[in-house]
Scaffold this motif. Sequence first.
Motif, PDB file in Angstrom:
ATOM      1  N   ASN A   1      -9.181   2.357   0.152  1.00  8.71           N
ATOM      2  CA  ASN A   1      -9.425   1.489   1.297  1.00  8.71           C
ATOM      3  C   ASN A   1      -8.175   0.757   1.756  1.00  8.71           C
ATOM      4  O   ASN A   1      -7.989   0.507   2.954  1.00  8.71           O
ATOM      5  N   ALA A   2      -7.295   0.424   0.827  1.00  6.47           N
ATOM      6  CA  ALA A   2      -6.039  -0.223   1.203  1.00  6.47           C
ATOM      7  C   ALA A   2      -5.196   0.705   2.060  1.00  6.47           C
ATOM      8  O   ALA A   2      -4.580   0.291   3.046  1.00  6.47           O
TER       9      ALA A   2
ATOM     10  N   LYS B   1      -4.325   0.002   6.033  1.00 11.53           N
ATOM     11  CA  LYS B   1      -2.901  -0.181   6.303  1.00 11.53           C
ATOM     12  C   LYS B   1      -2.509  -1.656   6.449  1.00 11.53           C
ATOM     13  O   LYS B   1      -1.524  -1.988   7.085  1.00 11.53           O
ATOM     14  N   ASN B   2      -3.307  -2.532   5.886  1.00 10.36           N
ATOM     15  CA  ASN B   2      -2.966  -3.951   6.004  1.00 10.36           C
ATOM     16  C   ASN B   2      -3.320  -4.713   4.725  1.00 10.36           C
ATOM     17  O   ASN B   2      -3.551  -5.901   4.748  1.00 10.36           O
TER      18      ASN B   2
ATOM     19  N   ILE C   1       0.814  -1.204   0.000  1.00  7.13           N
ATOM     20  CA  ILE C   1       0.000   0.000   0.000  1.00  7.13           C
ATOM     21  C   ILE C   1       0.848   1.255   0.000  1.00  7.13           C
ATOM     22  O   ILE C   1       1.913   1.319   0.576  1.00  7.13           O
ATOM     23  N   SER C   2       0.372   2.245  -0.686  1.00 11.93           N
ATOM     24  CA  SER C   2       0.922   3.578  -0.629  1.00 11.93           C
ATOM     25  C   SER C   2      -0.059   4.478  -1.345  1.00 11.93           C
ATOM     26  O   SER C   2      -0.617   4.107  -2.370  1.00 11.93           O
ATOM     27  N   PHE C   3      -0.325   5.645  -0.765  1.00 10.71           N
ATOM     28  CA  PHE C   3      -1.343   6.513  -1.324  1.00 10.71           C
ATOM     29  C   PHE C   3      -0.704   7.420  -2.355  1.00 10.71           C
ATOM     30  O   PHE C   3      -0.216   8.494  -2.055  1.00 10.71           O
TER      31      PHE C   3
ATOM     32  N   ILE D   1     -15.325   7.958  -2.681  1.00 11.41           N
ATOM     33  CA  ILE D   1     -14.763   6.861  -3.468  1.00 11.41           C
ATOM     34  C   ILE D   1     -14.576   5.627  -2.587  1.00 11.41           C
ATOM     35  O   ILE D   1     -14.930   4.509  -2.968  1.00 11.41           O
ATOM     36  N   GLY D   2     -14.031   5.838  -1.398  1.00 15.74           N
ATOM     37  CA  GLY D   2     -13.818   4.732  -0.480  1.00 15.74           C
ATOM     38  C   GLY D   2     -15.096   4.022  -0.077  1.00 15.74           C
ATOM     39  O   GLY D   2     -15.080   2.835   0.269  1.00 15.74           O
ATOM     40  N   HIS D   3     -16.222   4.748  -0.115  1.00 18.41           N
ATOM     41  CA  HIS D   3     -17.524   4.170   0.219  1.00 18.41           C
ATOM     42  C   HIS D   3     -18.280   3.680  -1.021  1.00 18.41           C
ATOM     43  O   HIS D   3     -19.473   3.386  -0.949  1.00 18.41           O
ATOM     44  N   GLY D   4     -17.570   3.624  -2.163  1.00 16.73           N
ATOM     45  CA  GLY D   4     -18.162   3.034  -3.353  1.00 16.73           C
ATOM     46  C   GLY D   4     -19.073   3.935  -4.151  1.00 16.73           C
ATOM     47  O   GLY D   4     -19.842   3.451  -4.989  1.00 16.73           O
ATOM     48  N   GLU D   5     -18.998   5.246  -3.934  1.00 19.76           N
ATOM     49  CA  GLU D   5     -19.838   6.172  -4.694  1.00 19.76           C
ATOM     50  C   GLU D   5     -19.196   6.468  -6.044  1.00 19.76           C
ATOM     51  O   GLU D   5     -18.063   6.949  -6.113  1.00 19.76           O
ATOM     52  N   LEU D   6     -19.908   6.201  -7.133  1.00 24.80           N
ATOM     53  CA  LEU D   6     -19.373   6.440  -8.470  1.00 24.80           C
ATOM     54  C   LEU D   6     -19.466   7.918  -8.827  1.00 24.80           C
ATOM     55  O   LEU D   6     -20.346   8.633  -8.338  1.00 24.80           O
ATOM     56  N   PRO D   7     -18.570   8.386  -9.697  1.00 26.98           N
ATOM     57  CA  PRO D   7     -18.730   9.743 -10.226  1.00 26.98           C
ATOM     58  C   PRO D   7     -19.969   9.801 -11.118  1.00 26.98           C
ATOM     59  O   PRO D   7     -20.431   8.771 -11.630  1.00 26.98           O
TER      60      PRO D   7
END
Length: 264
Positions: A157-158, A162-163, A142-144, A201-207
């Motif tokens: 979400n990754a 952090k795991n 992981i890395s943002f 985005i993390g909660h799955g909301e599409l553009p």
Amino acid sequence: MESNCTSDRIIFVVKEASLLDQGSQGKQSIYQLEQEISLLSQFEHENIVRYYGTNKDETKLCIFLELAPEGSLLNLYRKHKLLEPQVSEYTRQILNGLSYLHGKHVIHRDVKCANILVFENHIVKLADFGLSKVSFISRVTISFKGSPFWTAPEVVNAVYRKNDCYGLAADIWSLGCTVLEMLTQQHPYPQYEWMQALFRIGHGELPFVPDSLSIDARDFILKCLQVNPSDWPTARQLLDHPFVKSPLHPFIGPASPRANGIRP
């Protein structure tokens, strides 16, 4: 820092990083440039920006790349509205580049219009590999990295967990956002600040994908924007989608192919 140079009739762009800056930002710039050199020196593909070489002295590290006369797709759509046949052709070429990268287990990690360069005869090429990563098991730690508005839910979400890790398919979500960007002339989630966009985005909301787009364009974008990464098609599979396989019609304008078209 970038500058343009000419040598023996080859026009190229120079990207450089100072070796004197020992701050965290300076070290990051050097690392990203070294990462780009390491990857680009191994690539040879018509839809990947061409690498000419490097130079290093006591004060700076330089990388020499081919110059894109038309700038990026971001520059292009800010000047001219892109028609759907144009976007289809550009998308096909981007997919060719991604398919090549993914075949080498390389994740670009920053696919967006600003990092796709436009050349003569309306060829486009993926560029800016400072954030790219090689993964021999098709996963990376992981890395943002990358640009928030184009970031896949799996990546967001990754980072927060952090795991976990993410894989090649993260580029496919970014590609869907990039096609949407070309067709709407704005980045995805334009109504949000970057942190708000990441949360959604993390909660799955599409553009938002406008109904005014063609059926094939909407279907292509939505196939890329799958929240579950296991549902994402590969770049090679997407090359068979009707949106990029439809015949290219002649169109007029600075961004248009020549009269005979790019492809028959």
